[in-house]
Design an enzyme around this catalytic site. Sequence first.
Site: not given
Length: 268
Positions: A198, A24, A201, A130-131, A175, A26
């Site tokens: 982290d 991930d 979700n 990642t989004a 994801k 962020d």
Amino acid sequence: MPSIDNNTSPASTQAQGTVAAFFDVDNTLVRGASLYLLARKLHEHRFFQFREILWFALKQLRFAARGEHLGDIHQIRDRALMMVRGIPVADIEQIGNEIYDEYIEPKLWSGTVAIARQHLRVGREVWLVTATPLEVANVISNRLELSGALGTVVESRDGLYTGALASPILHAAEKAQAVRSLAKDRGISLSRSWAYSDSYNDVPLLEAVGHPVCINPDARLRSYAKRRGWQVYDFRTGQRAAKFGLRAAGVFGALWAARRSILRRSGS
């Protein structure tokens, strides 16, 4: 640092499938929300007004205080899509490089970068998941010399963004699905692979691999990881209140600098 098996031989990898590590972005690889950094840079290029950067900054502050929240993700997505409508794709790719140099590189968690590079050294693929828009995710991956990136794909036509998504925002269960599709295409053995995040979700992503690792976890993920016996690594230092204060100061400092820049331009 997480326990990483360094004894993966080429022969065993070929026999059992490629091994990968999925990260991930962020708060796992980069402090804060990369989409806010994109919004900040778009504002500098005068794609939208100061009130928009204020809105994104407040979302960033909320993210720093409590971690990722699905409702905020959807609000940010919708607002960002509306604002990028009509912007050339090439501009976002260039802005992605500016973001990396000015904002992302200084905010990288060195511990997470070290883990990623260790995976590369022993012959594993390393992917970002990642989004964040794919154009920005690709810049981060390329600059860190990783294997590649999976990110949210924004629809474009004739080289311009349409303001719609070409696929669902890469978040939560999406994801995990993206990683499974990549694994099928590239012959990756997920049971022998790693994932790092982290956020609670991202539990679907973490549960999709054989070696889930939590980095700088939010409270829900820390609790869940403890119950599951997952590895947890926290590269943050100091008391939580102090960390929040520093982040808040950074956000409002950016706002003040942006405001001064606007006033200078209006007065010229």
